[in-house]
Design a protein around this motif. Structure first.
Motif, PDB file in Angstrom:
ATOM      1  N   VAL A  85       0.838  -1.196   0.000  1.00  0.00           N
ATOM      2  CA  VAL A  85       0.000   0.000   0.000  1.00  0.00           C
ATOM      3  C   VAL A  85       0.874   1.246   0.000  1.00  0.00           C
ATOM      4  CG1 VAL A  85      -1.917  -1.120   1.214  1.00  0.00           C
ATOM      5  CG2 VAL A  85      -0.156   0.065   2.540  1.00  0.00           C
ATOM      6  N   ALA A  86       0.253   2.345  -0.371  1.00  0.00           N
ATOM      7  CA  ALA A  86       0.861   3.668  -0.224  1.00  0.00           C
ATOM      8  C   ALA A  86       0.049   4.385   0.840  1.00  0.00           C
ATOM      9  CB  ALA A  86       0.826   4.440  -1.529  1.00  0.00           C
ATOM     10  N   VAL A  87       0.706   4.873   1.874  1.00  0.00           N
ATOM     11  CA  VAL A  87       0.047   5.619   2.944  1.00  0.00           C
ATOM     12  C   VAL A  87       0.458   7.072   2.804  1.00  0.00           C
ATOM     13  CG1 VAL A  87      -0.222   5.903   5.436  1.00  0.00           C
ATOM     14  CG2 VAL A  87       0.087   3.604   4.469  1.00  0.00           C
ATOM     15  N   ILE A 118      -4.969   5.729   2.353  1.00  0.00           N
ATOM     16  CA  ILE A 118      -4.226   4.483   2.132  1.00  0.00           C
ATOM     17  C   ILE A 118      -4.733   3.934   0.812  1.00  0.00           C
ATOM     18  CG2 ILE A 118      -3.736   2.149   2.946  1.00  0.00           C
ATOM     19  CD1 ILE A 118      -4.378   3.105   5.788  1.00  0.00           C
ATOM     20  N   SER A 119      -3.804   3.702  -0.132  1.00  0.00           N
ATOM     21  CA  SER A 119      -4.238   3.181  -1.434  1.00  0.00           C
ATOM     22  C   SER A 119      -3.487   1.908  -1.788  1.00  0.00           C
ATOM     23  CB  SER A 119      -4.051   4.234  -2.529  1.00  0.00           C
ATOM     24  OG  SER A 119      -2.685   4.467  -2.760  1.00  0.00           O
ATOM     25  N   SER A 120      -4.163   1.066  -2.540  1.00  0.00           N
ATOM     26  CA  SER A 120      -3.554  -0.145  -3.057  1.00  0.00           C
ATOM     27  C   SER A 120      -4.055  -0.370  -4.468  1.00  0.00           C
ATOM     28  CB  SER A 120      -3.909  -1.342  -2.182  1.00  0.00           C
ATOM     29  OG  SER A 120      -5.286  -1.655  -2.302  1.00  0.00           O
ATOM     30  N   SER A 121      -3.323  -1.178  -5.215  1.00  0.00           N
ATOM     31  CA  SER A 121      -3.756  -1.440  -6.602  1.00  0.00           C
ATOM     32  C   SER A 121      -4.666  -2.650  -6.648  1.00  0.00           C
ATOM     33  CB  SER A 121      -2.559  -1.636  -7.492  1.00  0.00           C
ATOM     34  OG  SER A 121      -1.676  -2.576  -6.949  1.00  0.00           O
ATOM     35  N   VAL A 155       4.506   6.877   2.457  1.00  0.00           N
ATOM     36  CA  VAL A 155       5.311   5.700   2.776  1.00  0.00           C
ATOM     37  C   VAL A 155       4.690   4.521   2.036  1.00  0.00           C
ATOM     38  CG1 VAL A 155       4.047   5.209   4.909  1.00  0.00           C
ATOM     39  CG2 VAL A 155       6.329   4.289   4.610  1.00  0.00           C
ATOM     40  N   HIS A 156       5.555   3.659   1.453  1.00  0.00           N
ATOM     41  CA  HIS A 156       5.099   2.473   0.736  1.00  0.00           C
ATOM     42  C   HIS A 156       5.501   1.238   1.525  1.00  0.00           C
ATOM     43  CE1 HIS A 156       5.810   5.428  -2.582  1.00  0.00           C
ATOM     44  NE2 HIS A 156       4.556   5.096  -2.796  1.00  0.00           N
ATOM     45  N   GLY A 157       4.636   0.245   1.524  1.00  0.00           N
ATOM     46  CA  GLY A 157       4.983  -0.991   2.197  1.00  0.00           C
ATOM     47  C   GLY A 157       3.778  -1.853   2.480  1.00  0.00           C
ATOM     48  N   THR A 196       5.831  -2.111   7.254  1.00  0.00           N
ATOM     49  CA  THR A 196       7.183  -2.433   6.825  1.00  0.00           C
ATOM     50  C   THR A 196       7.375  -1.793   5.465  1.00  0.00           C
ATOM     51  OG1 THR A 196       7.185  -4.520   8.046  1.00  0.00           O
ATOM     52  CG2 THR A 196       8.781  -4.312   6.256  1.00  0.00           C
ATOM     53  N   GLU A 197       8.369  -0.917   5.376  1.00  0.00           N
ATOM     54  CA  GLU A 197       8.579  -0.128   4.171  1.00  0.00           C
ATOM     55  C   GLU A 197       9.334  -0.929   3.105  1.00  0.00           C
ATOM     56  OE1 GLU A 197       9.735   4.084   4.869  1.00  0.00           O
ATOM     57  OE2 GLU A 197       9.811   3.427   6.970  1.00  0.00           O
ATOM     58  N   HIS A 198       8.769  -0.939   1.895  1.00  0.00           N
ATOM     59  CA  HIS A 198       9.408  -1.537   0.730  1.00  0.00           C
ATOM     60  C   HIS A 198       8.748  -0.948  -0.512  1.00  0.00           C
ATOM     61  CE1 HIS A 198       6.004  -4.254  -0.128  1.00  0.00           C
ATOM     62  NE2 HIS A 198       5.919  -4.416   1.183  1.00  0.00           N
ATOM     63  N   PRO A 199       9.388  -1.064  -1.679  1.00  0.00           N
ATOM     64  CA  PRO A 199       8.786  -0.522  -2.905  1.00  0.00           C
ATOM     65  C   PRO A 199       7.447  -1.202  -3.212  1.00  0.00           C
ATOM     66  CG  PRO A 199      11.106  -1.017  -3.257  1.00  0.00           C
ATOM     67  CD  PRO A 199      10.736  -1.592  -1.917  1.00  0.00           C
ATOM     68  N   LEU A 200       6.531  -0.433  -3.798  1.00  0.00           N
ATOM     69  CA  LEU A 200       5.209  -0.976  -4.133  1.00  0.00           C
ATOM     70  C   LEU A 200       5.288  -2.137  -5.113  1.00  0.00           C
ATOM     71  CD1 LEU A 200       2.925   2.174  -4.521  1.00  0.00           C
ATOM     72  CD2 LEU A 200       2.753   0.375  -2.802  1.00  0.00           C
ATOM     73  N   ASP A 201       6.256  -2.085  -6.004  1.00  0.00           N
ATOM     74  CA  ASP A 201       6.347  -3.119  -7.040  1.00  0.00           C
ATOM     75  C   ASP A 201       7.211  -4.310  -6.621  1.00  0.00           C
ATOM     76  OD1 ASP A 201       8.709  -1.719  -7.059  1.00  0.00           O
ATOM     77  OD2 ASP A 201       8.803  -1.455  -9.229  1.00  0.00           O
ATOM     78  N   SER A 202       7.617  -4.346  -5.368  1.00  0.00           N
ATOM     79  CA  SER A 202       8.426  -5.462  -4.860  1.00  0.00           C
ATOM     80  C   SER A 202       7.702  -6.152  -3.710  1.00  0.00           C
ATOM     81  CB  SER A 202       9.774  -4.953  -4.343  1.00  0.00           C
ATOM     82  OG  SER A 202      10.477  -4.292  -5.367  1.00  0.00           O
TER      83      SER A 202
END
Length: 179
Positions: A124-126, A176-179, A134-136, A149-155
């Protein structure tokens, strides 16, 4: 005959005065009822409508209002991306239309909604109320905050991709968004 016209005129004046008093009472009751409607209740009457929500921190959320509850809204963009919006971060909303009585808001709060997102284990992106992002992956949800836990959205959330961990209070969340 003159008295008949006088009495008819007096009766018409009385009827007009009664109508004015009734109109004033209806208007006052309407104002009183509207004063009890919260922003969340007002927005919940627009389920299905396409909204544009301006948020603290300069963010804007757009999409169809799919669901809502105590302190949160769920918007779905045309591409399917879902956005959980904190009502506390809303600065304005467009697209609500006229107020409706058939509100369908869920009773659970934003904490329960975030717990649902956490169970999904999606990245998600917060976006916070200051515009920071923050992405994670949301790992745990407490009473008034959650761990991400922070990590790239595409990983995926793997040790090699983890950049850090953060605790985010619900009060700081705008979206808070998610694909």
């Amino acid at each position: 005959m003159r008295w008949d016209r006088l009495f008819d005129d007096l009766e018409a004046q009385l009827a007009a005065q009664t109508r004015l008093e009734l109109d004033a009472e209806v208007a006052e009751r309407t104002r009183t009822e509207r004063s009890k409607v919260t922003l969340g209740e007002r927005i919940s009457g627009a389920v299905g409508a396409h909204l544009v929500i301006r948020l603290r921190g300069g963010s804007v959320a757009r999409g169809r209002l799919d669901d809502c509850g105590d302190g949160w809204l769920l918007l779905v963009e045309d591409g399917g991306r879902q956005q959980l919006v904190s009502v506390a971060a809303v600065l304005g909303a467009s697209g609500l239309g006229r107020p409706r009585d058939d509100t369908r808001a869920r009773r659970f709060g934003i904490g329960s909604a975030v717990r649902g997102i956490s169970r999904d284990r999606r990245a998600v992106a917060v976006i916070d109320v200051d515009g920071g992002t923050v992405h994670g992956t949301i790992d745990g949800v407490g009473a008034d905050a959650f761990d991400i836990t922070e990590h790239p959205l595409d990983s995926p959330r793997r040790a090699a991709n983890v950049r850090g961990e953060r605790v985010v209070p619900f009060a700081a969340v705008a979206l808070i968004s998610s694909s």
